[in-house]
Design an enzyme around this catalytic site. Structure first.
Site, PDB file in Angstrom:
ATOM      1  N   ASP A 199       0.816  -1.223   0.000  1.00 57.15           N
ATOM      2  CA  ASP A 199       0.000   0.000   0.000  1.00 57.15           C
ATOM      3  C   ASP A 199       0.850   1.274   0.000  1.00 57.15           C
ATOM      4  O   ASP A 199       0.426   2.308  -0.505  1.00 57.15           O
ATOM      5  CB  ASP A 199      -0.916  -0.014   1.232  1.00 57.15           C
ATOM      6  CG  ASP A 199      -2.241   0.694   0.964  1.00 57.15           C
ATOM      7  OD1 ASP A 199      -2.543   0.953  -0.208  1.00 57.15           O
ATOM      8  OD2 ASP A 199      -2.975   0.986   1.925  1.00 57.15           O
ATOM      9  N   GLU A 226       2.358  12.379  21.306  1.00 53.74           N
ATOM     10  CA  GLU A 226       1.907  11.000  21.250  1.00 53.74           C
ATOM     11  C   GLU A 226       2.909  10.184  22.052  1.00 53.74           C
ATOM     12  O   GLU A 226       4.044  10.608  22.275  1.00 53.74           O
ATOM     13  CB  GLU A 226       1.851  10.513  19.805  1.00 53.74           C
ATOM     14  CG  GLU A 226       0.795  11.277  19.032  1.00 53.74           C
ATOM     15  CD  GLU A 226       0.367  10.640  17.737  1.00 53.74           C
ATOM     16  OE1 GLU A 226       1.247  10.285  16.940  1.00 53.74           O
ATOM     17  OE2 GLU A 226      -0.862  10.520  17.515  1.00 53.74           O
ATOM     18  N   LYS A 252      -9.718   7.902  10.486  1.00 50.92           N
ATOM     19  CA  LYS A 252      -9.684   8.025   9.020  1.00 50.92           C
ATOM     20  C   LYS A 252      -8.247   7.927   8.526  1.00 50.92           C
ATOM     21  O   LYS A 252      -7.433   8.806   8.804  1.00 50.92           O
ATOM     22  CB  LYS A 252     -10.261   9.359   8.553  1.00 50.92           C
ATOM     23  CG  LYS A 252     -10.390   9.384   7.018  1.00 50.92           C
ATOM     24  CD  LYS A 252     -10.578  10.767   6.456  1.00 50.92           C
ATOM     25  CE  LYS A 252      -9.296  11.426   6.038  1.00 50.92           C
ATOM     26  NZ  LYS A 252      -8.563  10.793   4.938  1.00 50.92           N
ATOM     27  N   GLY A 286      -0.340  22.770   6.827  1.00 55.50           N
ATOM     28  CA  GLY A 286      -1.558  23.410   6.312  1.00 55.50           C
ATOM     29  C   GLY A 286      -2.794  22.660   6.790  1.00 55.50           C
ATOM     30  O   GLY A 286      -3.800  23.267   7.178  1.00 55.50           O
ATOM     31  N   THR A 287      -2.725  21.335   6.758  1.00 53.49           N
ATOM     32  CA  THR A 287      -3.860  20.534   7.232  1.00 53.49           C
ATOM     33  C   THR A 287      -4.063  20.757   8.721  1.00 53.49           C
ATOM     34  O   THR A 287      -5.193  20.859   9.204  1.00 53.49           O
ATOM     35  CB  THR A 287      -3.594  19.032   6.951  1.00 53.49           C
ATOM     36  OG1 THR A 287      -3.172  18.895   5.601  1.00 53.49           O
ATOM     37  CG2 THR A 287      -4.828  18.208   7.193  1.00 53.49           C
ATOM     38  N   GLU A 321       0.385  16.335  14.877  1.00 52.30           N
ATOM     39  CA  GLU A 321       1.733  15.829  14.569  1.00 52.30           C
ATOM     40  C   GLU A 321       2.005  16.240  13.134  1.00 52.30           C
ATOM     41  O   GLU A 321       1.511  15.615  12.200  1.00 52.30           O
ATOM     42  CB  GLU A 321       1.767  14.304  14.694  1.00 52.30           C
ATOM     43  CG  GLU A 321       1.553  13.778  16.093  1.00 52.30           C
ATOM     44  CD  GLU A 321       2.690  14.114  17.034  1.00 52.30           C
ATOM     45  OE1 GLU A 321       3.778  14.485  16.550  1.00 52.30           O
ATOM     46  OE2 GLU A 321       2.497  14.049  18.252  1.00 52.30           O
ATOM     47  N   GLY A 374      -5.068  10.111   9.850  1.00 54.12           N
ATOM     48  CA  GLY A 374      -3.692   9.662   9.645  1.00 54.12           C
ATOM     49  C   GLY A 374      -3.063  10.131   8.349  1.00 54.12           C
ATOM     50  O   GLY A 374      -3.755  10.460   7.382  1.00 54.12           O
ATOM     51  N   ASN A 408       2.410   7.819   5.444  1.00 55.61           N
ATOM     52  CA  ASN A 408       3.748   7.222   5.471  1.00 55.61           C
ATOM     53  C   ASN A 408       3.870   6.031   6.424  1.00 55.61           C
ATOM     54  O   ASN A 408       4.619   5.105   6.151  1.00 55.61           O
ATOM     55  CB  ASN A 408       4.812   8.284   5.773  1.00 55.61           C
ATOM     56  CG  ASN A 408       4.576   8.980   7.088  1.00 55.61           C
ATOM     57  OD1 ASN A 408       3.453   8.969   7.615  1.00 55.61           O
ATOM     58  ND2 ASN A 408       5.605   9.584   7.628  1.00 55.61           N
ATOM     59  N   GLU A 442       9.958  21.506   3.595  1.00 54.31           N
ATOM     60  CA  GLU A 442       9.861  20.052   3.751  1.00 54.31           C
ATOM     61  C   GLU A 442       9.662  19.396   2.392  1.00 54.31           C
ATOM     62  O   GLU A 442       8.748  19.759   1.654  1.00 54.31           O
ATOM     63  CB  GLU A 442       8.683  19.691   4.663  1.00 54.31           C
ATOM     64  CG  GLU A 442       8.634  18.204   4.945  1.00 54.31           C
ATOM     65  CD  GLU A 442       7.445  17.785   5.804  1.00 54.31           C
ATOM     66  OE1 GLU A 442       6.331  18.252   5.551  1.00 54.31           O
ATOM     67  OE2 GLU A 442       7.659  16.972   6.723  1.00 54.31           O
ATOM     68  N   GLY A 448       3.681  21.216  15.464  1.00 49.08           N
ATOM     69  CA  GLY A 448       2.556  20.558  16.114  1.00 49.08           C
ATOM     70  C   GLY A 448       2.279  20.953  17.537  1.00 49.08           C
ATOM     71  O   GLY A 448       2.959  21.797  18.123  1.00 49.08           O
ATOM     72  N   CYS A 489       8.469  12.157   8.893  1.00 47.23           N
ATOM     73  CA  CYS A 489       8.278  13.549   9.319  1.00 47.23           C
ATOM     74  C   CYS A 489       9.469  14.092  10.104  1.00 47.23           C
ATOM     75  O   CYS A 489       9.818  15.255   9.996  1.00 47.23           O
ATOM     76  CB  CYS A 489       7.020  13.636  10.168  1.00 47.23           C
ATOM     77  SG  CYS A 489       7.032  12.451  11.511  1.00 47.23           S
TER      78      CYS A 489
END
Ligand code: NDP
Length: 697
Positions: free
Chosen positions: A302, A671, A385, A440-441, A459, A359, A362, A594, A667, A493
């Site tokens: 995947d 976690e 998701k 941006g997200t 994150e 999520g 990667n 990035e 971020g 990341c």
């Protein structure tokens, strides 16, 4: 009042505490049935083992047959749930038949404990009316699932007679194996037998299948979740272009339904003892470990990442996270606060309720586990998701949780694009969103979440520095720089894509670095020798290549890589050779932005303070690393670096015990580690008066 009328009826609503007690008694009954059989299982035995009075067992179930029927119903429901989940994640008729076989002959059903409990129940079917009804429903459901799949492959009459044969095979194979104490066959053997039978019977007729090809139990074709609108998205293997399957896109109605199911299930889950929640998470970790190679292969197909990575990192890290938070679940304690002779206070850590996880592509399974483990350990329900490009392994995780005994509704996977993510972040009944994604997200998620004042954990991306001082062990530093840039083809990341090397060792560092980069093996990600796999998509490939072109144009010098790989079958995928840029300066776009690909920029520095300032001159603050043999310098420099996660003389290792996350634009929140508890619980303060109130009125 007779005893029957004092028992709780199944239909009457139960409070979470009662629901928990009822479930506990049912579990204990299943244990008793497995160990003592029908005759040896008594109300007294059940009560003793559960640590309650026999009267309490009668309160819930009236009598022995009542509690045994509840246990039998639970066993049957579990199979039903397994079938339902498997059917939701498969689309072809052949895959649906396989789903029924796999669910009914799953390892959880083909073992001594479960086998003896089922046999004890089956032994009563002809004597006890309630057992007969449960058994009849179980048989009816299996037949109708098989019939509806087979009707798409052959005329109705043939379908019905083959369905009856397959059902008889499933029950017969299970019964023989159970009666032999699982010596004649285990779960794998039993499934193989029935699968071979079905394959044989469908030979020639399978052409009526819907084109996705025959499926084995672990095949990846056509994963689905329910979708009211019926829209689907395709998942492709980026290394080959192969279609892996489709998933259904969740729209507003699907999200509402998922949230409702989560809201209904969560109070009972929160009331379940921490020890029981921990047991379920550990069981899920065990299943992940047992299925490591198969899940690693799925993740490799995947994502395009090499199997040599996914086999040792992705699934294992997920399992470790579940185990870690299982152990923390039981220590989620509050504080006692002395308020003098007339009062005291205490705090309680309580779950947030329904939370969402979104999520990136990667590390799909790892990210799902990193978010689900703390959420579930502390009593929340999670709707997850995955990224649209890598939707498959989360579906497997949902199934594994159910197999491990997680109640339905507590971990649900919904699929889709950003629109689906937005439905989660804007939903009024979701109390928290944890996102892994781009900056941006992250901003969009935070904006959307603010309307309902949700908690957010973000994150996000990075452009992390790795500083190599002149006294560092050079080969170690080269290893660190390689790990910091080329693992997962650079799609990590926390990667340290700005490698600052002291002027005095730069030449030697580059010589050793380039020698090792030039022998890295790029190839088929499923080949265990491959070290660099494919990038995630064509679009991402173009982005990475554009950055490489800009690096060249801005005057950086390429020492290795720099090109797309097109030889042989690599042309079907999105392979880029590990790329090393020298002669970089801080204003170049390859040094500031990035890239998220296998592109390392090497920069030169002269002194400590200078390099600290340059390392910090970025909007990001995810990670940083230092290589030096000077103990004081290591800590002094780390103390001044603006980053949430740092390494001394290593890079990119992320043990679950250590909190992980960023500062600045990388971020919010953490976690892993104990810190994650803060982000998945809320604190309640309680004041307890011990004296009279001095009312001034
Ligand atoms: P994206 O930000 O593009 O997507 C992340 C997830 O958010 C996807 O599931 C995406 O859906 C979803 N999404 C996109 N827009 C919205 C929105 N407005 N509301 C809600 N959900 C939304 O990231 P990528 O998947 O491209 O991942 C790469 C990025 O993730 C890099 O910047 C990387 O640094 C970062 N990352 C950070 C990590 C960390 O721990 N700090 C770890 C791994 C990656 P869809 O896929 O459908 O677009």
């Amino acid at each position: 009042m007779n005893r029957q009328s004092t028992a709780r009826s199944d239909a009457s609503p139960l409070r979470p505490g009662e629901e928990y007690r009822r479930r506990q008694l049912v579990e204990v009954t299943i244990d008793c049935l497995a160990e003592l059989g029908y005759a040896g299982t008594t109300l007294l035995q059940i009560a003793r083992r559960a640590g309650v009075t026999p009267g309490l067992v009668s309160h819930y179930f009236a009598d022995k047959d009542g509690v045994l029927a509840a246990a039998f119903r639970t066993l049957v429901r579990r199979v039903g749930e397994q079938v339902r989940v498997r059917l939701e994640t498969t689309a072809t008729p052949r895959a649906r038949i396989q789903a029924v076989i796999d669910a009914n002959l799953a390892p959880e059903l083909c073992n001594p404990r479960s086998g003896r409990a089922w046999l004890a129940c089956w032994g009563q079917v002809l004597q006890v009316e309630s057992f007969r009804r449960i058994q009849a429903a179980y048989q009816r459901r299996m037949l109708s699932n098989l019939q509806s799949a087979l009707r798409q492959l052959m005329p109705m009459q043939e379908a019905h007679s083959l369905a009856a044969m397959i059902a008889a095979m499933i029950d017969g194979v299970w019964l023989r194996a159970a009666l032999s104490g699982w010596r004649e066959s285990d779960s794998d053997g039993a499934r193989a037998l029935v699968t071979a039978f079905v394959d044989e019977r469908l030979k020639g007729g399978a052409s009526a299948d819907d084109g996705s090809g025959p499926l084995s139990a672990s095949s990846t074709a056509d994963f689905r979740v329910a979708s009211a609108a019926g829209k689907r998205l395709a998942s492709l293997n980026p290394a080959t272009g192969e279609l892996l399957g489709h998933v259904a896109i969740a729209g507003p109605e699907d999200i509402d339904a998922a949230v409702l199911a989560a809201r209904q299930a969560q109070p009972c889950w929160a009331a379940t003892s921490a020890a029981e929640r921990a047991r379920i998470l550990r069981r899920a970790a065990g299943i992940l470990r047992a299925r490591n190679d198969e899940l690693a292969a799925l993740e490799t197909r995947d994502t395009g990442k090499p199997i040599q990575e996914t086999r040792v990192v992705d699934v294992v890290s997920g399992a470790e996270c579940l185990e870690y938070f299982a152990s923390l679940a039981q220590s989620a304690a509050g504080e006692h606060i002395d308020l003098g002779p007339r009062a005291f206070g205490y705090t309680r850590r309580e779950p947030l309720g329904v939370v969402a996880g979104i999520g990136a592509w990667n590390y799909p399974l790892q990210i799902a586990c990193w978010k689900a483990a703390p959420a579930l350990a502390f009593g929340n329900a999670m709707i997850f998701k995955p990224a649209e490009l890598t939707p498959l392994s989360a579906v497997q995780l949902q199934e594994i949780f159910l197999q491990a005994g997680l109640p339905p509704g507590i971990f649900q996977v919904v699929q889709g694009y950003a629109d689906t993510g937005r439905l989660l972040t804007r939903h009024p009944d979701i109390r928290k969103v944890s996102l892994t994604g781009e900056v941006g997200t992250g901003k969009a998620v935070m904006r959307d979440a603010s309307a309902t004042l949700k908690n957010v954990t973000l994150e996000l991306g990075g452009k992390s520095p790795l500083i190599i001082f002149a006294d560092a062990r050079l080969d170690q530093a080269v290893s660190g720089a390689l790990l910091a840039n080329f693992y997962s083809a650079g799609e990590v990341c926390s990667n340290a894509t700005r490698v600052f090397v002291h002027r005095s060792i730069r030449k030697e560092f580059l010589r050793r670095l380039v020698a090792r980069v030039s022998v890295m093996r790029i190839g088929d990600p499923l080949d265990p020798d491959t070290q660099v796999g494919s990038l995630i998509s064509e679009q991402h490939l173009q982005k990475v290549l554009a950055y490489i072109a800009r690096g060249r144009a801005e005057g950086a010098r390429i020492l290795a890589g720099g090109e797309r790989q097109l030889r042989g079958s690599l042309a079907k995928g999105f392979f880029v050779a590990p790329t090393v840029f020298d002669q970089c300066h801080d204003r170049m776009s390859i040094v500031r932005e990035e890239i998220f690909g296998p592109v390392m920029s090497v920069l030169e520095f002269d002194d400590e303070q200078e390099v600290i300032e340059r390392a910090n001159a970025t909007e990001f603050g995810l990670a940083a690393g230092v290589f030096t043999n000077d103990l004081s310098r290591a800590h002094r420099v780390i103390g001044q670096l603006q980053a949430g996660t740092c390494w001394i003389n290593h890079y990119n290792v992320t043990p679950i015990e250590l909190p992980f996350g960023g500062i600045k634009m990388s971020g919010l929140g953490r976690e892993n580690g104990r810190a994650a508890m803060e982000h998945y619980t809320q604190l309640k303060s309680v004041y307890v008066a011990q004296g009279d109130i001095d009312a001034p009125y």
